[in-house]
Design a protein around this motif. Structure first.
Motif, PDB file in Angstrom:
ATOM      1  N   TRP A  65       0.833  -1.199   0.000  1.00  0.00           N
ATOM      2  CA  TRP A  65       0.000   0.000   0.000  1.00  0.00           C
ATOM      3  C   TRP A  65       0.873   1.257   0.000  1.00  0.00           C
ATOM      4  O   TRP A  65       1.983   1.265   0.561  1.00  0.00           O
ATOM      5  CB  TRP A  65      -0.872   0.054   1.253  1.00  0.00           C
ATOM      6  CG  TRP A  65      -1.988  -0.939   1.298  1.00  0.00           C
ATOM      7  CD1 TRP A  65      -2.757  -1.353   0.257  1.00  0.00           C
ATOM      8  CD2 TRP A  65      -2.469  -1.628   2.463  1.00  0.00           C
ATOM      9  NE1 TRP A  65      -3.691  -2.253   0.690  1.00  0.00           N
ATOM     10  CE2 TRP A  65      -3.544  -2.448   2.042  1.00  0.00           C
ATOM     11  CE3 TRP A  65      -2.113  -1.635   3.812  1.00  0.00           C
ATOM     12  CZ2 TRP A  65      -4.256  -3.260   2.914  1.00  0.00           C
ATOM     13  CZ3 TRP A  65      -2.818  -2.448   4.682  1.00  0.00           C
ATOM     14  CH2 TRP A  65      -3.874  -3.245   4.244  1.00  0.00           C
ATOM     15  N   LEU A  96      -7.362  -4.479   8.977  1.00  0.00           N
ATOM     16  CA  LEU A  96      -6.908  -4.290   7.593  1.00  0.00           C
ATOM     17  C   LEU A  96      -5.681  -5.133   7.271  1.00  0.00           C
ATOM     18  O   LEU A  96      -5.616  -5.789   6.223  1.00  0.00           O
ATOM     19  CB  LEU A  96      -6.618  -2.811   7.341  1.00  0.00           C
ATOM     20  CG  LEU A  96      -7.826  -1.866   7.332  1.00  0.00           C
ATOM     21  CD1 LEU A  96      -7.371  -0.421   7.208  1.00  0.00           C
ATOM     22  CD2 LEU A  96      -8.783  -2.221   6.201  1.00  0.00           C
ATOM     23  N   LEU A 127      -8.323   3.466   3.189  1.00  0.00           N
ATOM     24  CA  LEU A 127      -8.889   2.238   3.731  1.00  0.00           C
ATOM     25  C   LEU A 127      -9.329   2.421   5.186  1.00  0.00           C
ATOM     26  O   LEU A 127     -10.381   1.918   5.604  1.00  0.00           O
ATOM     27  CB  LEU A 127      -7.875   1.103   3.629  1.00  0.00           C
ATOM     28  CG  LEU A 127      -7.599   0.563   2.220  1.00  0.00           C
ATOM     29  CD1 LEU A 127      -6.398  -0.378   2.228  1.00  0.00           C
ATOM     30  CD2 LEU A 127      -8.824  -0.146   1.662  1.00  0.00           C
TER      31      LEU A 127
END
Length: 471
Positions: free
Chosen positions: A19, A67, A27
């Protein structure tokens, strides 16, 4: 600069995730909105400060754990991310949860999501504790408080489920119930949890009153089934949390009979863990709260479970009264049209009634041996009825094991062995720790009393070759 050393652990996971800081920020914000934490507004600079050693504020640590766990397909803890473990807030740490529609949605969604993420068998259950006594009963009494006229759900976006799609969701829930009865709770539990999570996501949107109530009813039935499956495979604390959440959702749906069914299921769990007085109080709460709203079949089910609780308390008189009431209330052919039963009540057949009442007499017979004949008569009738029913394989297995225990009470080891062999074959077709445990206990007791009987030794060895090692 924060003046703190960089969070090397978080940096390591972040680098491997692929990411960018901006992607992670987006997110986090998206997940926060799903949790109802609209105040969270993370940006690239905030993520940079976290990596540099600043500790994020709640609920960001929990969101980061979710996450990263989802990203890598494994459980990642706060400590592995270099984050402090949060203290569980009192309102969500046990069964005393707030009776509010929006909060019920959040709790249902959070728990289902955690279960999906931490689905290694027993992992989630070990992070919870089982409540009993006043700490369980008192919060459940608030089920009786009225729901505000204005339904509390007022999502930010228009609902995206049609009445036709709602019909399909309800049919899917019915199918899940059928699978559970056939196969046991260990086979498709995560599919049920996944469906529950999807329904709670739909509940976050704004819907007309009637559709919102149907969604809450479906969420309640799915949570109840997820809890029942967890109970069946031995995850008792997880099961109880699902039951409590199911009761909250039933209340939001305005479905009193369903709420009574949830309480009855909680009572069954209390009997299982030898808390018969708690079970009795839960059944009485179900009967009182649903008075005048349930069909004869549901009333019969509640009375039969009341009898089980009294039997475990050794109260023969009240047990007999409850058993008689269950038989009188059960809708025979002449009363089949006395009100439309809800779909979930279809499981309580004549076979279930006989099995329930037979086990009440069986439990009492440990104190009053003269009742073993009555126990044998009722459970044997249940076994006969279930023999022609492939849709309720687990119930058949439980009653076959029950007959073995009765024959053992009657000092008939050869007869008990016959039922053990039948039970062993049924266990091969099930994924139910509950059935396995009961068979293991029964075979152990049989072998302990009759070790010199050849057929008993053979049954003991055969059961041992099929049953998994005790946990």
């Amino acid at each position: 600069m924060t003046g703190k050393p960089p969070n090397e652990l978080l940096n390591s996971w972040f680098q491997r995730s692929g990411w960018s800081k901006g992607e992670l920020a987006r997110l986090v914000n998206k997940r926060a909105r799903q949790l109802g934490a609209a105040h969270v507004s993370t940006d690239t600079s905030r993520v940079r400060r976290w990596l540099d050693g600043e500790h994020p504020r709640d609920p960001a640590p929990r969101i980061l754990v979710e996450l990263f766990s989802e990203r890598f397909g494994t459980v990642i803890t706060h400590a592995e991310l270099g984050l402090r473990e949060p203290a569980a807030p009192p309102a969500t740490s046990g069964v005393d949860l707030p009776w509010a529609g929006r909060r019920s949605i959040e709790l249902l969604g959070d728990f289902a999501r955690s279960d999906l993420m931490l689905n290694r068998r027993g992992f989630l259950g070990t992070s919870l504790s089982l409540s009993a006594g006043p700490s369980l009963i008192e919060p459940m009494k608030r089920w009786l408080s009225p729901v505000p006229e204005q339904h509390p759900v007022n999502g930010r976006t228009p609902g995206r489920v049609s009445a036709e799609e709602m019909d399909l969701l309800e049919q899917t829930t019915k199918l899940f119930r059928s699978w559970d009865a056939q196969c046991g709770g260990g086979l498709r539990r995560m599919a049920v949890v996944g469906q529950l999570h999807e329904v709670t996501e739909l509940l976050r949107d704004s819907h007309p009153q009637s559709l919102a109530e149907r969604l809450f009813r479906t969420a309640s039935e799915l949570a109840l089934l997820a809890g029942w499956m967890a109970y069946d495979i031995g995850m008792q604390p997880s099961a109880q949390r699902y039951f409590v959440l199911a009761l909250h959702a039933a209340r939001e749906a305005g479905d009193t009979p369903l709420g009574a069914h949830v309480l009855a299921t909680m009572a069954r769990q209390m009997i299982h863990i030898n808390r018969a007085q708690d079970a009795l109080e839960l059944v009485h709460l179900a009967q009182y709260g649903s008075h005048g709203t349930t069909t004869p079949r549901v009333q019969s089910m509640l009375a039969a479970l009341e009898g089980r609780a009294y039997a475990n308390l050794g109260d023969a008189d009240n047990c007999r009264r409850a058993v008689a009431a269950a038989e009188d209330l059960f809708p025979g052919e002449a009363r089949a049209g006395d009100g439309a039963d809800p779909d979930w009540a279809a499981f309580f057949t004549e076979a279930e009634l006989n099995g329930e009442n037979g086990h009440s007499f069986r439990d009492l017979a440990y104190r009053y041996p003269q009742l073993t004949e009555q126990a044998a008569k009722s459970i044997d009738r249940a076994v006969d009825l279930f023999s022609a029913d492939d849709e309720h394989l687990r119930s058949r297995a439980l009653n076959v094991v029950g007959m073995a225990t009765v024959r053992l009470q009657q000092r008939e080891p050869e007869a008990a062995v016959g039922y053990v062999h039948t039970a062993v074959e049924l266990v091969r077709r099930l994924r139910s720790k509950r059935v396995e445990d009961r068979l293991r206990t029964t075979v152990g007791n049989l072998y302990a009393r009759y070790p010199d009987v050849r057929s008993v030794r053979e049954a003991h060895d055969r059961a041992g070759s099929v049953l998994p090692a005790a946990a």
